[in-house]
Every structure is written in C-alpha cells, then in structure tokens.
Design an enzyme around this catalytic site. Structure first.
Site, PDB file in Angstrom:
ATOM      1  N   LYS A  89     -14.031   6.874  -2.497  1.00  0.00           N
ATOM      2  CA  LYS A  89     -14.017   8.468  -2.118  1.00  0.00           C
ATOM      3  C   LYS A  89     -12.922   9.011  -2.625  1.00  0.00           C
ATOM      4  O   LYS A  89     -11.911   8.849  -1.859  1.00  0.00           O
ATOM      5  CB  LYS A  89     -14.532   8.500  -0.598  1.00  0.00           C
ATOM      6  CG  LYS A  89     -14.146   9.804  -0.222  1.00  0.00           C
ATOM      7  CD  LYS A  89     -15.035  11.026  -0.501  1.00  0.00           C
ATOM      8  CE  LYS A  89     -14.572  12.175   0.049  1.00  0.00           C
ATOM      9  NZ  LYS A  89     -13.415  12.828  -0.506  1.00  0.00           N
ATOM     10  N   GLY A 101      -3.989   8.193   3.757  1.00  0.00           N
ATOM     11  CA  GLY A 101      -4.054   9.851   3.988  1.00  0.00           C
ATOM     12  C   GLY A 101      -3.539  10.166   5.368  1.00  0.00           C
ATOM     13  O   GLY A 101      -2.413   9.458   5.710  1.00  0.00           O
ATOM     14  N   SER A 102      -3.955  11.201   5.974  1.00  0.00           N
ATOM     15  CA  SER A 102      -3.391  11.772   7.199  1.00  0.00           C
ATOM     16  C   SER A 102      -3.569  10.774   8.346  1.00  0.00           C
ATOM     17  O   SER A 102      -4.573  10.142   8.380  1.00  0.00           O
ATOM     18  CB  SER A 102      -3.772  13.159   7.382  1.00  0.00           C
ATOM     19  OG  SER A 102      -5.179  13.269   7.454  1.00  0.00           O
ATOM     20  N   THR A 122      -7.129  12.094  10.086  1.00  0.00           N
ATOM     21  CA  THR A 122      -8.195  11.402   9.381  1.00  0.00           C
ATOM     22  C   THR A 122      -8.057   9.773   9.940  1.00  0.00           C
ATOM     23  O   THR A 122      -9.360   9.211  10.202  1.00  0.00           O
ATOM     24  CB  THR A 122      -8.152  11.462   7.805  1.00  0.00           C
ATOM     25  OG1 THR A 122      -8.070  12.959   7.797  1.00  0.00           O
ATOM     26  CG2 THR A 122      -9.558  10.897   7.560  1.00  0.00           C
ATOM     27  N   GLY A 123      -6.984   9.224   9.563  1.00  0.00           N
ATOM     28  CA  GLY A 123      -6.926   7.760  10.174  1.00  0.00           C
ATOM     29  C   GLY A 123      -7.404   7.588  11.399  1.00  0.00           C
ATOM     30  O   GLY A 123      -8.485   6.409  11.896  1.00  0.00           O
ATOM     31  N   GLU A 150      -2.896   3.714   5.795  1.00  0.00           N
ATOM     32  CA  GLU A 150      -1.424   4.096   5.237  1.00  0.00           C
ATOM     33  C   GLU A 150      -1.390   5.383   5.539  1.00  0.00           C
ATOM     34  O   GLU A 150      -2.140   6.193   4.914  1.00  0.00           O
ATOM     35  CB  GLU A 150      -1.533   3.531   3.734  1.00  0.00           C
ATOM     36  CG  GLU A 150       0.017   3.529   3.394  1.00  0.00           C
ATOM     37  CD  GLU A 150       0.647   4.540   3.070  1.00  0.00           C
ATOM     38  OE1 GLU A 150       1.071   5.714   3.686  1.00  0.00           O
ATOM     39  OE2 GLU A 150       0.654   4.934   1.726  1.00  0.00           O
ATOM     40  N   CYS A 173       4.176   9.513  -0.176  1.00  0.00           N
ATOM     41  CA  CYS A 173       4.152   8.993   1.033  1.00  0.00           C
ATOM     42  C   CYS A 173       5.608   8.280   1.593  1.00  0.00           C
ATOM     43  O   CYS A 173       5.962   8.572   2.736  1.00  0.00           O
ATOM     44  CB  CYS A 173       3.060   8.067   1.487  1.00  0.00           C
ATOM     45  SG  CYS A 173       2.515   6.897   0.187  1.00  0.00           S
ATOM     46  N   GLU A 211       5.608  15.342   9.466  1.00  0.00           N
ATOM     47  CA  GLU A 211       5.445  14.961   7.755  1.00  0.00           C
ATOM     48  C   GLU A 211       5.082  16.315   7.066  1.00  0.00           C
ATOM     49  O   GLU A 211       4.075  16.710   7.427  1.00  0.00           O
ATOM     50  CB  GLU A 211       4.527  13.746   7.436  1.00  0.00           C
ATOM     51  CG  GLU A 211       4.686  13.541   5.994  1.00  0.00           C
ATOM     52  CD  GLU A 211       3.804  12.420   5.494  1.00  0.00           C
ATOM     53  OE1 GLU A 211       2.504  12.464   6.022  1.00  0.00           O
ATOM     54  OE2 GLU A 211       4.135  11.612   4.693  1.00  0.00           O
TER      55      GLU A 211
HETATM   56  P1  ADP Z   1      -4.617  15.334   3.642  1.00  0.00           P
HETATM   57  O1  ADP Z   1      -4.375  16.244   4.716  1.00  0.00           O
HETATM   58  O2  ADP Z   1      -3.419  14.941   3.020  1.00  0.00           O
HETATM   59  O3  ADP Z   1      -5.547  16.033   2.616  1.00  0.00           O
HETATM   60  P2  ADP Z   1      -6.687  13.594   4.305  1.00  0.00           P
HETATM   61  O4  ADP Z   1      -6.729  12.504   5.452  1.00  0.00           O
HETATM   62  O5  ADP Z   1      -7.107  14.934   5.059  1.00  0.00           O
HETATM   63  O6  ADP Z   1      -5.133  14.179   4.005  1.00  0.00           O
HETATM   64  O7  ADP Z   1      -7.531  13.123   3.178  1.00  0.00           O
HETATM   65  C1  ADP Z   1      -7.264  12.074   2.504  1.00  0.00           C
HETATM   66  C2  ADP Z   1      -8.817  11.472   2.152  1.00  0.00           C
HETATM   67  O8  ADP Z   1      -9.520  11.423   3.389  1.00  0.00           O
HETATM   68  C3  ADP Z   1      -9.515  12.522   1.435  1.00  0.00           C
HETATM   69  O9  ADP Z   1     -10.256  11.673   0.281  1.00  0.00           O
HETATM   70  C4  ADP Z   1     -10.391  13.097   2.114  1.00  0.00           C
HETATM   71  O10 ADP Z   1     -11.612  13.592   1.343  1.00  0.00           O
HETATM   72  C5  ADP Z   1     -10.743  12.297   3.216  1.00  0.00           C
HETATM   73  N1  ADP Z   1     -11.228  12.813   4.401  1.00  0.00           N
HETATM   74  C6  ADP Z   1     -10.984  13.711   4.954  1.00  0.00           C
HETATM   75  N2  ADP Z   1     -11.499  13.938   6.244  1.00  0.00           N
HETATM   76  C7  ADP Z   1     -12.238  12.876   6.541  1.00  0.00           C
HETATM   77  C8  ADP Z   1     -12.814  12.324   7.553  1.00  0.00           C
HETATM   78  N3  ADP Z   1     -13.344  13.238   8.647  1.00  0.00           N
HETATM   79  N4  ADP Z   1     -13.648  11.099   7.312  1.00  0.00           N
HETATM   80  C9  ADP Z   1     -13.460  10.370   6.456  1.00  0.00           C
HETATM   81  N5  ADP Z   1     -12.566  10.869   5.235  1.00  0.00           N
HETATM   82  C10 ADP Z   1     -11.972  11.760   5.210  1.00  0.00           C
END
Ligand code: ADP
Length: 494
Positions: A188, A241-242, A245-246, A264, A299, A398
């Site tokens: 994804k 990612g963030s 979301t993690g 990560e 990162c 960050e």
């Molecule tokens: P950023 O804030 O840097 O965009 P995110 O963590 O939002 O970082 O995004 C990183 C990835 O996580 C992207 O592929 C995004 O589509 C995906 N993502 C965002 N929200 C969710 C969620 N609730 N569940 C799963 N994947 C997500």
C-alpha cells in the site's frame, strides 16, 4: 549520462489513470479515484484508484492463493534468485523513466531520486537475490538418538505500508526481502507517491514474478491501509510512516489476528558537533546536506544540531551560508539541489511547526517561509532555528521538512543528555577527532545508527533499526529477513 533533454521528454508524457494491481492484472477500482497533484507545479498528473476494504481483501486473497499453491513460495531458491535478479535488471533498464515518474509524483530532486530511488531499489533486489540460497537452516547440538532441525520458513502474506518520501527505496527494503524469503506481498503506497510502486509491480511481472505474489493497492491509508492492518489473513505488517499511524496499526493487530507489526516511525536525530571535529568546514557542508536534501523529508535527517558552545557562532554562520547557497526549485532541473515539499498539506505543517518554534523562543536566522509560490508548486526555504531549548516544541516534534533546530552544549555529558532527551531514537551524528570520545558517544547515544564524521550513506549491508519510539525490527541487511520468516523446529527420534 542523463541529459536535461532526456528528462524533459519524459516529464511531458501523459500518465493514464492508474488502476489497482491485483493478481497480476490491473483492476479498475470501484470507488471514486483520487486526484494526483504534482508538487512541482500544482498540476493535475493523473488519478489513482481509491481501494475499498473489499478490494484490499481481494489483494490479500490473491497473495494468499499464490502463497498456498507454491508458485513462488515453493520454488527452488535458485529459481527465486533468478527472478529477483531479473527484477533488479529491469528496474535499472527503466531507471530514468521510473525516477522521472516518481519525481513528478513526490517532488524529490533528481540528483537524489535517481540514486536513492531507482538505483537503490535495483541494488536492494540484487542484495536479497544473493541472499536467497545462502541462509541454511541449523542442526541443533542435541543428545545422541535425537535430531533437532531448525528451518527458516516464509510467514505467508506480508502487508507493506509505504511512505511518500522514498517510495521505491523503502518499498524495496520491504518487498525484496519478503519475496526472497518466499512470501507473497500486498503493498500500500502513500496517497502522494503511488505511481513508481505501481510501475514497479508491472516491471516485476514483466521480469517473471508470478501473478498474485506482488499486489499493489492504492488510495486512502485509513481505508486500504487499515484493511491490511485488520486483515485476518495478513501474517506480518511492515510499515514506515508516522508514529500516529504506527500506533493505529498495533491496535488493529491486537483487534484482529495479532499479526507481527514492524514499525519505522522517523526520528528527531541529534547531530553532535564537537569543537575537536577533524574538519569543521566538511562538518558544516555534510550537516547541511544531512538536513536539507529532499527538503528534509528523510527519516534519518539530522534535524537537531547540537554544537559545542565554543564554536557555535562560527559553525552556525557556516551552515547559514550553505543553507542560503542551495538551489531550491524544480526537482527535474538537473541543477536543482533541493526539490519540492511533497504536498501542500506537508508544507503547511512545516510552516506551522516553524511558527510554533519561534513563538516558543527560537530565532529563525534563515528561511522559515514558503518560496517560489509563482510556480504553483510547494517549496520551502532551508530554515535554521537557533536558541532551541529542550522545552521548545521543535526540539521534540519531527517536522519532516527542511528545518534545523540548533542547541549549544557545554560538555560531552551535556551533549549526551541532550541527544537522548527524545522519545525517538532512529539516527545520530557525531563529529570529533577523538577516537575514544567517538566510541563513548556511539555507546551513549540511544539510536539505531550513529554516524561518525559523516552523515547518511545508503548501503544495504547494515540494518536500519528504530530505537525507542522510532520503531522495531530492521530494514536492510540480512537481519531484515528475520521479519519475513518464521523459525520451525523439527524434533526427530532416531
Ligand atoms: P505521513 O504523515 O508522513 O503521511 P502516514 O503515517 O500518515 O505518514 O502515512 C504513511 C503511510 O501510512 C501511507 O501509505 C498512508 O496511506 C498510510 N496510512 C495512513 N493512515 C493509515 C491508517 N489509519 N491505517 C493504515 N495505513 C495508514
């Protein structure tokens, strides 16, 4: 040698509306597609499919079917190796087109993207291709009359959720070891950087990867990503990612099938410059590149500069000169050194966090603003904030933009205390000519990678591992294979 004319020809190509890539074929999504806007000039590039959770489930089912029938998982390792090498070759053959496509989507400057995206992805596929038939199982030192065998087995279906800063590089860090180990995978990509990973799936299919082994679903992370995280049939989830979301992914795992979740989550990495650094001019040049390249959207970026008070003013002056000398602009212009910020949303966040830092007491000595607005694109001037104390929000949060926070220190102990005063622990830098001090600092700083007298450097041979809230598990190196394998013991009575 790439010429500007080569790049310009590619950047004018129209990009067809993009479908999902499931079971070796394009599948038009059923939901309203998402518009893709180029951060270079704000133009409409194309659309991507906005996968529904049913379509995510379809991708998982396709990956599961491929895994179960053994079309990839039970191939001889040497056969998997051949295909992974073919994918690496095909990425390299398409590197220029792939890079330009990705840059139009995410805005990274060409000089960095060509090497760190297509180049690095090809190298990563090659690295794990080479590993495929070099990791034997074990015969345990059991008592006579019994035989203990330890097998490494693929986990099954891997879900990989990828960010937008280096989609191909980070995507390959997860896809290549997962495939090398014999798994199937559903990827994804991020909403604002899906195009190059969709192209990668086509390239892999063309290089002989069987249908269903690598699927790509695009769209809203909160729907498609969440569906992967909640799937009862995804065995391992690998994410970059963030932090926010993690955390959601860990909850989703707990609420579904307890899939292993590897995270990560970025950093607030300290770059510590001692007065006894061997070459302060080099330290300033490398430190500036270490925070400002790819508009700070890295990162491991050295976003907190900790500098010994005796050299603070001179070092900051040198950094300011570098920051102001960078050519920021169109990432597809070969003379550009820093490209676009990935999106308007990200740019607004960068500016908001910079304003917050200033109202918390920092001095903005250069940058701090949007530039090149007339292009229609999203650009920010390299920004240096001095007088940043640990109570300032920018010391901890960050930014993920071209924003450097500077804090002076008075002693080695003080430097260590400041460096570790963070919930995050991804990377760090140390500049010193004193070998003993360098080793003391490596031991004292709680981060997954400590650079000494340098900063950054892509290489597959070493792991990238988040400490503290920067995550868990490793990308890169043979250690990454641990994420995508299970150990199985066979206990045999002779
Ligand atoms: P950023 O804030 O840097 O965009 P995110 O963590 O939002 O970082 O995004 C990183 C990835 O996580 C992207 O592929 C995004 O589509 C995906 N993502 C965002 N929200 C969710 C969620 N609730 N569940 C799963 N994947 C997500």
């Amino acid at each position: 040698m790439t010429t500007q004319a080569d790049i310009d020809a590619l950047r004018r190509e129209t990009i067809a509306p993009q479908a999902l890539f499931i079971d070796g074929a394009q599948l038009t999504g059923t939901a309203e597609p998402m518009a893709v806007t180029s951060p270079i000039d704000g133009s409409a590039l194309t659309t991507i499919a906005n996968a529904t959770s049913a379509e995510a489930d379809l991708a998982v089912a396709s990956a599961r079917a491929a895994f179960t029938d053994g079309r990839w998982s039970r191939l001889a390792p040497a056969a998997r190796k051949k295909t992974l090498f073919a994918i690496a070759d095909a990425i390299e053959a398409d590197a220029l087109a792939l890079s330009v496509l990705g840059i139009r989507d995410n805005g990274t400057e060409f000089g960095m993207a060509y090497k760190a995206e297509a180049g690095s992805a090809a190298a990563t596929f090659r690295y794990y291709a080479e590993s495929v038939d070099k990791i034997p199982g074990e015969i345990a030192p059991t008592a006579p009359g019994t035989l203990g065998l330890v097998h490494h087995e693929p986990v099954g279906v891997v879900g990989a959720i990828i960010p937008w800063n280096f989609p191909l590089m980070i995507g390959a860090w997860k896809i290549a070891p997962a495939l090398a180990a014999g798994n199937s995978i559903v990827v994804k990509p991020a909403e604002t950087a899906s195009l190059s990973l969709l192209r990668l799936a086509e390239i892999a299919a063309g290089a002989g990867l069987p249908a269903g082994v690598l699927n790509v679903i695009t769209g809203d992370g909160r729907v498609a990503g969440d569906a992967l995280a909640r799937s009862m049939d995804v065995d391992v989830l690998a994410f970059t990612g963030s932090g926010m979301t993690g955390r959601k992914l860990l909850e989703a795992s707990a609420q579904s099938n307890l899939k292993r979740v590897y995270l990560e989550l970025g950093g607030k990495s300290p770059n510590v410059v001692f007065a006894d650094a061997p070459d302060l001019d080099k330290a300033a040049a490398v430190s500036a590149a270490g925070i400002f390249r790819n508009a700070g959207q890295v990162c491991v970026a050295g976003s907190r500069l900790l500098v010994e008070r005796s050299i603070h003013d001179d070092f900051v002056a040198a950094l300011k000169t570098h920051a102001e000398a960078f050519k920021v602009g169109d990432p597809l212009d070969l003379t550009t050194q820093i490209g676009a910020v990935n999106s308007e949303t990200q740019l607004a966040g960068n500016l908001r966090l910079t304003e917050a830092a200033i109202s918390d007491g920092a001095d903005c000595i250069t940058g701090g603003k949007r530039i090149l607005e007339q292009t229609g694109g999203s650009y920010m001037a390299p920004t240096i904030l001095t007088g940043v104390t640990p109570t300032n929000t920018v010391f901890r949060n960050e930014v993920f933009g071209p924003v450097l926070a500077v804090t002076p220190f008075d002693s080695e102990d003080h430097a260590v205390a400041l460096a570790n005063d963070s919930d995050l622990g991804l990377a760090a830098g140390v500049w010193t000519a004193n070998l003993s001090r360098a080793h003391r600092m490596i031991g004292a700083i709680n981060a997954g990678v400590v650079h000494v007298n340098t900063y950054g450097g892509p290489d597959n041979t070493v792991p990238l591992t988040g400490h503290k809230q920067s995550g868990n598990g490793s990308d890169k190196s043979l250690h990454a294979l641990d994420k995508y394998t299970n150990l199985k013991t066979a206990w045999i009575q002779l």
